[in-house]
Motif scaffolding. Structure first.
Motif, mmCIF file in Angstrom:
data_model
loop_
_atom_site.group_PDB
_atom_site.id
_atom_site.type_symbol
_atom_site.label_atom_id
_atom_site.label_comp_id
_atom_site.label_asym_id
_atom_site.label_seq_id
_atom_site.Cartn_x
_atom_site.Cartn_y
_atom_site.Cartn_z
ATOM 1 N N SER A 72 1.563 9.356 -6.375
ATOM 2 C CA SER A 72 1.717 10.743 -5.932
ATOM 3 C C SER A 72 2.798 11.440 -6.759
ATOM 4 C CB SER A 72 2.111 10.756 -4.454
ATOM 5 O OG SER A 72 3.434 10.288 -4.323
ATOM 6 N N ALA A 127 0.833 -1.212 0.000
ATOM 7 C CA ALA A 127 0.000 0.000 0.000
ATOM 8 C C ALA A 127 0.865 1.258 0.000
ATOM 9 C CB ALA A 127 -0.921 -0.008 1.211
ATOM 10 N N ILE A 128 1.985 1.226 0.751
ATOM 11 C CA ILE A 128 2.897 2.381 0.772
ATOM 12 C C ILE A 128 3.445 2.609 -0.634
ATOM 13 C CG2 ILE A 128 5.153 3.202 1.619
ATOM 14 C CD1 ILE A 128 4.492 1.868 4.302
ATOM 15 N N THR A 144 0.726 4.045 -2.851
ATOM 16 C CA THR A 144 0.466 5.450 -2.521
ATOM 17 C C THR A 144 1.535 6.345 -3.142
ATOM 18 O OG1 THR A 144 -0.452 4.709 -0.423
ATOM 19 C CG2 THR A 144 0.064 7.049 -0.593
ATOM 20 N N LEU A 145 2.799 5.958 -2.969
ATOM 21 C CA LEU A 145 3.888 6.797 -3.477
ATOM 22 C C LEU A 145 3.883 6.849 -5.006
ATOM 23 C CD1 LEU A 145 6.757 5.757 -1.061
ATOM 24 C CD2 LEU A 145 5.855 8.054 -1.327
ATOM 25 N N TYR A 156 5.641 11.904 -5.676
ATOM 26 C CA TYR A 156 6.927 11.357 -5.218
ATOM 27 C C TYR A 156 7.112 9.925 -5.706
ATOM 28 C CZ TYR A 156 5.789 15.153 -2.038
ATOM 29 O OH TYR A 156 5.406 16.358 -1.522
#
Lengths: 228, 215
Positions: free
Chosen positions: B179, B171-172, B175-176, B181
Motif C-alpha cells: 500500500s 498478511a498484515i 498488505t502494508l 503506507y
C-alpha cells in the motif's frame, strides 16, 4: 454491510469494543501469568485474545484500504480460528488432567454422551443453516464449516467439564456462552432476513465482548486454584 | 531462474558447513532448509495464482500465500520441537534461521523481478522488513511449541493456532508493504522485534541474577 444500513454503526462499535477488549485482556493475561509462575493455562487464554485482536486488525486494515474481499475468504478469519484452537488447547490440556485427578472417572461416559448429543444438535443446526442459505458465497462456506466445527468441539468439552467439575464450572459456562454466541454470529452472516440478521450479529458480538471479560476473570480463578 | 538463484546461494553455504562448530552448524542447516522451503513454496504459489479471484496478485499475497508460506516454514521447526528437543532458546534460534533463509531467497527473487525500481533504500527496507517478519513469524511458532508439554493432545490445535497467528501477522505486513503506507509495515516489524529483544534481554538478566543469588 452498507453505510445506508441502520446496523452499520452498531456493528462498527461492537467490533471496535471487541478489538479493545481483546488487546487489553491479552496484555493482562500474559502479564499475570508471567508474574505468577508462568501459568501456561493463562498464557494460552491470553494468546487466544491476541489471535482475535490480530485478525480484527487485519480486517480493519483491509477495510481502510478498501480491499477487503466481500464474500470471499479473507485471512482475518484465521484470527477467530486461532483463538478457538487456543481455547480448545486450554480445555483439553492441563485442565482435563486436573479434572481426572480431582474428580476421578465417575460418570464420565454418561456426561460425555450427554454433551456429545447437545453439541451434535447445535452442529447439525448450524451446518443446515449454512448449507441452505443463499446469502454467502460458496467459497465462504468451507471456512464457516471449519469455524462451526471447532466451536462445537469447544462446546462438547465445556458442557462435559461444567457438569463434572465445580472448580471449572464458571469458566466452562462462560465458554459455552462464547461458543454459542460465536455460532450465532456465523449463522447471522448466513441468514437473509432483512435487518434481523444484522441485529442478531450485533447482539452476539456484544455477548462475546462481555463474555470475553468474564472468561478472563474465571480463567484467572481456575489458574489460581489449580496452579496450572 | 529461481533454481539458478537457489544453487548460487546454497552451494557456498553447504561448503561452509564443514568449517562451522556444532551449534552454528545446526543453525546453518536450518537456514538452508529455509531457502529450500522458499523454492518449494514458489512453485505452489505459482499454481495457486490460477485459482485466485481474477488472477489477482494482491489477493493472492494478502490472503493465500501467508498461509501456505507460514505452514511450510513451520514444518522443520515443528519437527525439531516435537521429535528432537523442546529447549526454548534452540527452537527460537532455529525458527529465526528458517525464516531468514526463506527471506534471503525471496528477496533475491523479488529483486530480480523489479530490477528497474531498485534503490538502496528499497534494499534496506526489504532486507529489514521481510527478514525480520519471516524470522519473527517462524520464531514465534518455535517459542509456542516450547510451551506445549510433552505427549499431550493439545499439540495439534496449538500448532495450528500458532501458524494462524503467524499467517495473519505476515498478511498484515504484505498488505502494508503493497500500500502507500509501506514504511509503516517496516516500522511495525522493527518495533515488534525491538520489544521482543528487550523482553529477551530482561529475562536473561533476571535469570542470571536469580542464579547468582542461589550461588
Amino acid at each position: 454491510m452498507s453505510v445506508n444500513n441502520i446496523w452499520f454503526l452498531p456493528e462498527v462499535i461492537v467490533n471496535a469494543v471487541l478489538l479493545l477488549v481483546c488487546l487489553v485482556l491479552c496484555i493482562c493475561a500474559v502479564r499475570w501469568s508471567f508474574k505468577n509462575n508462568k501459568s501456561i493455562f493463562l498464557i494460552t487464554i491470553g494468546v487466544a485474545y491476541g489471535s482475535t485482536f490480530i485478525g480484527k486488525v487485519y480486517m480493519i486494515l483491509q477495510m481502510m484500504l478498501g480491499t477487503l474481499p466481500r464474500g470471499d475468504f479473507n485471512i482475518g478469519f484465521l484470527g477467530y480460528i486461532g483463538a478457538m484452537l487456543f481455547l480448545l488447547s486450554s480445555l483439553s490440556g492441563s485442565i482435563s488432567k486436573k479434572i481426572k485427578e480431582s474428580e476421578g472417572n465417575k460418570g464420565n461416559k454418561k456426561y460425555s454422551i450427554l454433551s456429545f448429543c447437545i453439541s451434535f444438535i447445535v452442529f447439525a443446526f448450524c451446518i443446515f443453516v449454512e448449507i441452505f442459505d443463499h446469502k454467502i458465497n460458496s467459497e465462504y462456506i468451507p471456512i464457516c464449516f471449519v469455524m462451526t466445527t471447532i466451536s462445537t468441539v469447544i462446546l462438547f468439552y465445556s458442557i462435559k467439564d461444567a457438569v463434572i467439575s465445580k472448580t471449572i464450572r464458571k469458566y466452562s459456562i462462560s465458554l459455552i456462552i462464547y461458543s454459542m454466541a460465536f455460532n450465532t454470529c456465523i449463522i447471522a452472516r448466513a441468514l437473509n432476513l432483512d435487518n434481523i440478521d444484522n441485529a442478531i450479529y450485533v447482539i452476539s458480538i456484544l455477548i462475546i465482548d462481555v463474555d470475553s471479560v468474564l472468561l478472563y476473570l474465571f480463567s484467572k480463578e481456575v489458574a489460581k486454584t489449580w496452579k496450572i | 531462474m529461481i533454481y539458478i538463484e537457489f544453487v548460487c546461494i546454497v552451494v557456498p553455504l553447504l561448503l561452509m558447513l564443514f568449517a562451522l562448530e556444532s551449534k552454528a552448524k545446526i543453525n546453518m542447516v536450518f537456514m538452508i532448509i529455509g531457502i529450500f522451503m522458499c523454492l518449494f513454496i514458489s512453485q505452489i504459489n505459482g499454481m495457486l495464482q490460477q485459482f485466485s479471484p481474477n488472477n489477482s496478485y494482491y489477493y493472492l499475497t494478502t490472503n493465500w500465500t501467508p498461509m501456505t508460506e507460514e505452514f511450510i516454514k513451520a514444518l522443520p521447526v515443528v519437527y525439531y520441537g516435537l521429535l528432537i528437543s523442546k529447549e526454548r532458546g534452540r527452537l527460537i534460534s532455529i525458527g529465526i534461521s528458517v525464516g531468514i533463509g526463506f527471506a534471503l531467497l525471496e528477496n533475491i527473487y523479488i529483486l530480480k523481478m523489479s530490477m528497474d525500481e531498485i534503490t538502496l533504500l528499497w534494499a534496506l527496507s526489504r532486507g529489514l522488513g521481510a527478514g525480520l517478519m519471516h524470522g519473527m513469524c517462524t520464531a514465534s511458532i518455535g517459542m509456542g511449541i516450547s510451551f506445549i508439554p510433552k505427549g499431550q493432545k493439545i499439540t495439534v490445535p496449538t500448532v495450528f493456532a500458532l501458524v494462524s497467528a503467524a499467517a495473519i501477522f505476515h498478511a498484515i505486513f504484505n498488505t502494508l508493504i503493497q500500500s502507500n503506507y509501506k514504511y509503516i509495515g517496516i516500522v511495525i516489524t522493527i518495533v515488534t522485534y525491538s520489544i521482543l529483544m528487550i523482553m529477551h534481554i530482561r529475562n536473561k538478566k533476571q535469570k542470571v541474577s536469580r542464579e547468582t543469588k542461589i550461588v
